[in-house]
Design a protein around this motif. Structure first.
Motif, short mmCIF file in Angstrom:
data_model
loop_
_atom_site.label_atom_id
_atom_site.label_comp_id
_atom_site.label_asym_id
_atom_site.label_seq_id
_atom_site.Cartn_x
_atom_site.Cartn_y
_atom_site.Cartn_z
N ILE A 280 0.88 -1.16 0.00
CA ILE A 280 0.00 0.00 0.00
C ILE A 280 0.92 1.22 0.00
O ILE A 280 1.88 1.27 0.76
CB ILE A 280 -0.88 0.03 1.27
CG1 ILE A 280 -1.78 -1.19 1.33
CG2 ILE A 280 -1.69 1.32 1.31
CD1 ILE A 280 -2.51 -1.33 2.66
N ARG A 281 0.61 2.18 -0.84
CA ARG A 281 1.41 3.40 -0.84
C ARG A 281 0.46 4.59 -0.85
O ARG A 281 -0.42 4.67 -1.70
CB ARG A 281 2.31 3.46 -2.07
CG ARG A 281 3.18 4.69 -2.10
CD ARG A 281 4.13 4.67 -3.23
NE ARG A 281 5.06 3.57 -3.01
CZ ARG A 281 6.03 3.24 -3.83
NH1 ARG A 281 6.19 3.90 -4.94
NH2 ARG A 281 6.82 2.24 -3.55
N TRP A 282 0.63 5.45 0.11
CA TRP A 282 -0.18 6.67 0.19
C TRP A 282 0.75 7.86 0.17
O TRP A 282 1.83 7.83 0.75
CB TRP A 282 -0.99 6.71 1.48
CG TRP A 282 -2.07 5.69 1.58
CD1 TRP A 282 -2.97 5.35 0.62
CD2 TRP A 282 -2.39 4.88 2.71
NE1 TRP A 282 -3.83 4.38 1.09
CE2 TRP A 282 -3.49 4.08 2.38
CE3 TRP A 282 -1.86 4.77 3.98
CZ2 TRP A 282 -4.07 3.19 3.25
CZ3 TRP A 282 -2.42 3.87 4.86
CH2 TRP A 282 -3.52 3.10 4.49
N ALA A 283 0.32 8.91 -0.47
CA ALA A 283 1.06 10.17 -0.48
C ALA A 283 0.07 11.30 -0.16
O ALA A 283 -1.04 11.30 -0.68
CB ALA A 283 1.71 10.40 -1.82
N VAL A 284 0.49 12.21 0.68
CA VAL A 284 -0.36 13.33 1.06
C VAL A 284 0.43 14.61 0.90
O VAL A 284 1.55 14.73 1.40
CB VAL A 284 -0.82 13.20 2.54
CG1 VAL A 284 -1.65 14.40 2.95
CG2 VAL A 284 -1.58 11.90 2.75
N CYS B 79 -2.98 2.23 8.00
CA CYS B 79 -2.37 1.05 7.39
C CYS B 79 -2.55 -0.17 8.28
O CYS B 79 -2.93 -1.25 7.81
CB CYS B 79 -0.89 1.32 7.13
SG CYS B 79 -0.01 -0.08 6.42
N ILE B 80 -2.30 -0.02 9.55
CA ILE B 80 -2.42 -1.14 10.49
C ILE B 80 -3.86 -1.60 10.59
O ILE B 80 -4.14 -2.81 10.58
CB ILE B 80 -1.83 -0.74 11.86
CG1 ILE B 80 -0.31 -0.59 11.72
CG2 ILE B 80 -2.22 -1.74 12.94
CD1 ILE B 80 0.34 0.17 12.84
N VAL B 81 -4.79 -0.67 10.63
CA VAL B 81 -6.21 -1.01 10.67
C VAL B 81 -6.59 -1.79 9.41
O VAL B 81 -7.24 -2.83 9.48
CB VAL B 81 -7.07 0.26 10.81
CG1 VAL B 81 -8.53 -0.02 10.54
CG2 VAL B 81 -6.89 0.86 12.20
N GLN B 82 -6.17 -1.29 8.25
CA GLN B 82 -6.54 -1.91 6.98
C GLN B 82 -5.91 -3.29 6.80
O GLN B 82 -6.58 -4.24 6.41
CB GLN B 82 -6.14 -1.01 5.81
CG GLN B 82 -6.55 -1.57 4.46
CD GLN B 82 -6.29 -0.60 3.33
OE1 GLN B 82 -6.33 0.61 3.52
NE2 GLN B 82 -6.02 -1.13 2.16
#
Length: 103
Positions: A5-9, A58-61
């Motif tokens: 998973i990769r998220w960018a904000v 991330c941990i939740v998902q």
């Protein structure tokens, strides 16, 4: 779950109102809020808060841990990791990385 998973904000583009900022901070435990607010610059505070939120998300998902049960810890080298119980059979090598870049 396979893969990554990769998220960018873009925190520079995020200009929360005082009410929005308070609501976002309320999503974190008091000790994490305090750590984030120790930074003097608003942009640094925003990056710290978003980092904490994304780690938890991330941990939740991936691990299915309830938001309130997420236990973030740090190694001696200050690398964050999830330190609580979880069923990791589907992701035995679960790990994550956090990166900040100021522009």
């Amino acid at each position: 779950m396979d893969g990554c998973i990769r998220w960018a904000v873009n925190t520079a583009a995020w200009q929360p109102t005082p009410e929005q900022w308070a609501a976002v901070l309320a999503c974190l435990p008091a000790d994490e809020q305090a750590k984030c607010l120790r930074y003097k610059q608003t942009d640094d505070q925003k990056r710290a808060v978003v980092s904490q939120l994304l780690q938890r998300a991330c941990i939740v998902q991936v691990l299915g841990v309830a938001w309130q049960q997420v236990q973030l810890q740090r190694t001696r080298g200050s690398k964050p990791f999830y330190g609580g119980p979880a069923n990791r059979q589907h992701v035995p090598n679960f790990n994550y990385n956090v990166s900040h870049e100021a522009s």
